[in-house]
Design a protein around this motif. Structure first.
Motif, PDB file in Angstrom:
ATOM      1  N   LEU A   9      -8.265  18.732  27.248  1.00  0.00           N
ATOM      2  CA  LEU A   9      -8.396  17.423  27.897  1.00  0.00           C
ATOM      3  C   LEU A   9      -8.169  17.602  29.391  1.00  0.00           C
ATOM      4  CD1 LEU A   9      -8.192  14.250  28.169  1.00  0.00           C
ATOM      5  CD2 LEU A   9      -5.778  14.498  27.567  1.00  0.00           C
ATOM      6  N   THR A  10      -8.973  16.923  30.201  1.00  0.00           N
ATOM      7  CA  THR A  10      -8.737  16.839  31.634  1.00  0.00           C
ATOM      8  C   THR A  10      -8.688  15.365  32.001  1.00  0.00           C
ATOM      9  OG1 THR A  10      -9.887  18.921  32.081  1.00  0.00           O
ATOM     10  CG2 THR A  10      -9.585  17.415  33.931  1.00  0.00           C
ATOM     11  N   ALA A  11      -7.565  14.949  32.592  1.00  0.00           N
ATOM     12  CA  ALA A  11      -7.376  13.537  32.925  1.00  0.00           C
ATOM     13  C   ALA A  11      -7.197  13.376  34.426  1.00  0.00           C
ATOM     14  CB  ALA A  11      -6.157  12.976  32.191  1.00  0.00           C
ATOM     15  N   LEU A  27      -3.768  20.786  26.488  1.00  0.00           N
ATOM     16  CA  LEU A  27      -4.220  21.269  25.190  1.00  0.00           C
ATOM     17  C   LEU A  27      -4.031  20.151  24.182  1.00  0.00           C
ATOM     18  CD1 LEU A  27      -2.400  24.722  25.349  1.00  0.00           C
ATOM     19  CD2 LEU A  27      -4.824  24.280  25.806  1.00  0.00           C
ATOM     20  N   VAL A  28      -5.022  19.967  23.316  1.00  0.00           N
ATOM     21  CA  VAL A  28      -4.993  18.884  22.335  1.00  0.00           C
ATOM     22  C   VAL A  28      -5.163  19.462  20.940  1.00  0.00           C
ATOM     23  CG1 VAL A  28      -6.044  16.705  21.607  1.00  0.00           C
ATOM     24  CG2 VAL A  28      -6.012  17.322  24.040  1.00  0.00           C
ATOM     25  N   TYR A  29      -4.352  18.997  20.002  1.00  0.00           N
ATOM     26  CA  TYR A  29      -4.421  19.447  18.616  1.00  0.00           C
ATOM     27  C   TYR A  29      -4.594  18.223  17.719  1.00  0.00           C
ATOM     28  CZ  TYR A  29      -2.554  23.543  20.924  1.00  0.00           C
ATOM     29  OH  TYR A  29      -2.378  24.596  21.790  1.00  0.00           O
ATOM     30  N   VAL A  30      -5.706  18.204  16.988  1.00  0.00           N
ATOM     31  CA  VAL A  30      -6.069  17.050  16.159  1.00  0.00           C
ATOM     32  C   VAL A  30      -6.064  17.465  14.697  1.00  0.00           C
ATOM     33  CG1 VAL A  30      -7.802  15.272  15.712  1.00  0.00           C
ATOM     34  CG2 VAL A  30      -7.516  16.179  18.033  1.00  0.00           C
ATOM     35  N   PRO A  42      -0.825   9.180  14.408  1.00  0.00           N
ATOM     36  CA  PRO A  42       0.123   8.962  15.506  1.00  0.00           C
ATOM     37  C   PRO A  42      -0.136   9.932  16.652  1.00  0.00           C
ATOM     38  CG  PRO A  42       1.192  10.074  13.675  1.00  0.00           C
ATOM     39  CD  PRO A  42      -0.157   9.655  13.184  1.00  0.00           C
ATOM     40  N   LEU A  43       0.418   9.603  17.812  1.00  0.00           N
ATOM     41  CA  LEU A  43       0.230  10.402  19.016  1.00  0.00           C
ATOM     42  C   LEU A  43       1.589  10.903  19.497  1.00  0.00           C
ATOM     43  CD1 LEU A  43      -1.473  11.349  21.513  1.00  0.00           C
ATOM     44  CD2 LEU A  43      -0.987   9.106  22.524  1.00  0.00           C
ATOM     45  N   VAL A  44       1.681  12.204  19.757  1.00  0.00           N
ATOM     46  CA  VAL A  44       2.888  12.780  20.356  1.00  0.00           C
ATOM     47  C   VAL A  44       2.461  13.640  21.539  1.00  0.00           C
ATOM     48  CG1 VAL A  44       5.006  14.093  20.029  1.00  0.00           C
ATOM     49  CG2 VAL A  44       4.002  12.860  18.086  1.00  0.00           C
ATOM     50  N   ALA A 104      -2.913   7.468  28.980  1.00  0.00           N
ATOM     51  CA  ALA A 104      -3.960   6.462  29.156  1.00  0.00           C
ATOM     52  C   ALA A 104      -5.262   6.901  28.508  1.00  0.00           C
ATOM     53  CB  ALA A 104      -4.171   6.193  30.647  1.00  0.00           C
ATOM     54  N   VAL A 105      -5.613   8.192  28.651  1.00  0.00           N
ATOM     55  CA  VAL A 105      -6.840   8.693  28.036  1.00  0.00           C
ATOM     56  C   VAL A 105      -6.696   8.754  26.517  1.00  0.00           C
ATOM     57  CG1 VAL A 105      -8.354  10.695  27.816  1.00  0.00           C
ATOM     58  CG2 VAL A 105      -7.559   9.979  30.077  1.00  0.00           C
ATOM     59  N   ALA A 106      -5.609   9.313  26.033  1.00  0.00           N
ATOM     60  CA  ALA A 106      -5.442   9.518  24.596  1.00  0.00           C
ATOM     61  C   ALA A 106      -5.401   8.200  23.826  1.00  0.00           C
ATOM     62  CB  ALA A 106      -4.163  10.313  24.336  1.00  0.00           C
ATOM     63  N   ARG A 107      -4.873   7.174  24.433  1.00  0.00           N
ATOM     64  CA  ARG A 107      -4.776   5.880  23.735  1.00  0.00           C
ATOM     65  C   ARG A 107      -6.132   5.225  23.539  1.00  0.00           C
ATOM     66  NH1 ARG A 107       0.549   4.496  27.123  1.00  0.00           N
ATOM     67  NH2 ARG A 107       2.128   4.944  25.529  1.00  0.00           N
ATOM     68  N   THR A 108      -7.159   5.702  24.232  1.00  0.00           N
ATOM     69  CA  THR A 108      -8.501   5.146  24.038  1.00  0.00           C
ATOM     70  C   THR A 108      -9.240   5.805  22.885  1.00  0.00           C
ATOM     71  OG1 THR A 108      -9.618   6.702  25.548  1.00  0.00           O
ATOM     72  CG2 THR A 108      -8.642   4.725  26.520  1.00  0.00           C
ATOM     73  N   TRP A 109      -8.730   6.919  22.374  1.00  0.00           N
ATOM     74  CA  TRP A 109      -9.421   7.624  21.303  1.00  0.00           C
ATOM     75  C   TRP A 109      -9.359   6.815  20.008  1.00  0.00           C
ATOM     76  CZ3 TRP A 109      -6.566  12.836  22.470  1.00  0.00           C
ATOM     77  CH2 TRP A 109      -7.094  13.381  23.657  1.00  0.00           C
TER      78      TRP A 109
END
Length: 267
Positions: A9-11, A27-30, A42-44, A104-109
């Protein structure tokens, strides 16, 4: 095969009157189950310590993703990653801005359940996470902190005595090497009253701290649990600053159990 997919991710981070803007990389792990079956997780967001990058907290983020969270490990600007920029421009406020940009970016996913957002932080990242949660308590459902540097403002004041005595740049000892910081780092910490901020955060907080920590004495976390309205302290006998091997396993297991108990992770 792992239980999660790895992404980047680049914000964008907006400039302010005191600090330049820029980009924060993460780095993002889904969890694979979320990708395959839909739904929301959930988001951490995991905050690294001083002089580090997201790679330092990536093992924690990976374990959280395996437990069912969308887990993000940002590399704060000026923190230590090769592309992060000069350390002299990094302050507690720039790291807070970076964290806010990632959130802010992650909450839009569409696959993120923003109502179940938690923060993890180690060392200075614990202070950043604490300040963000205190500033936006309704948005952060729980905090998990490892040996958080909550006394950093008091430490800087003791070192220099007065703000006009802070040089343009100075060395700061981190993990047996010197990191060069700028006057802005001390300036942004100088008037922070962390205890006042903590009192306003009423969601659950877990603090895991080694009893032999010389960098951030466990007394800092003992004071924090007396100040925070809903906090518990896990003491790790014999552990210094930073957890490895068995101590890491103890800390991450307790962290996952806490976030499950707090309703962030699914049981």
């Amino acid at each position: 095969m792992s239980d999660y997919l790895a992404r980047e991710l680049t914000a964008p981070v907006a400039a302010t009157a005191d600090h330049p803007g820029g980009l924060v990389h993460a780095l993002v792990y889904v969890p694979r189950a979320v990708v395959a079956g839909g739904g929301r997780a959930p988001l951490v967001v995991c905050c690294h310590g001083l002089g580090e990058s997201g790679l330092r907290v990536a093992p924690v983020a990976q374990r959280l993703a395996a437990a069912g969270a969308v887990a993000i490990a940002p590399s704060f600007r000026g923190g230590g990653a090769p592309t992060a920029g000069p350390t002299t421009e990094m302050t507690i406020r720039t790291e807070a801005a970076d964290l806010q940009a990632v959130l802010a970016v992650a909450r839009t996913w569409p696959f993120v359940d923003a109502a179940r957002t938690a923060l993890f932080g180690r060392s200075q990242g614990g202070l950043v996470a604490m300040l963000e949660a205190a500033a936006h308590p309704a948005q952060i459902a729980a905090l998990a902190l490892w040996y958080p540097a909550l006394a950093a403002p008091a430490s800087v004041r003791r070192r220099f005595g007065r703000i006009d005595a802070v040089p343009a740049s100075f060395a700061y000892r981190v993990d047996e090497h010197d990191l060069t910081l700028g006057r802005a780092f001390a300036r942004d910490l100088w008037d922070l009253e962390v205890e006042d901020r903590m009192r306003g955060y009423r969601a659950p907080v877990l603090i895991v701290h080694g009893e032999q920590d010389a960098d951030v004495p466990i007394a800092v976390s003992e004071a924090a649990v007396r100040t925070l309205p809903d906090a518990r302290l896990v003491r790790v006998p014999g552990a210094a600053h930073g957890f490895g091997d068995a101590n890491f396993e103890t800390a991450v297991t307790r962290t996952i159990a806490f976030l499950t108990w707090a309703g962030v992770l699914d049981d």
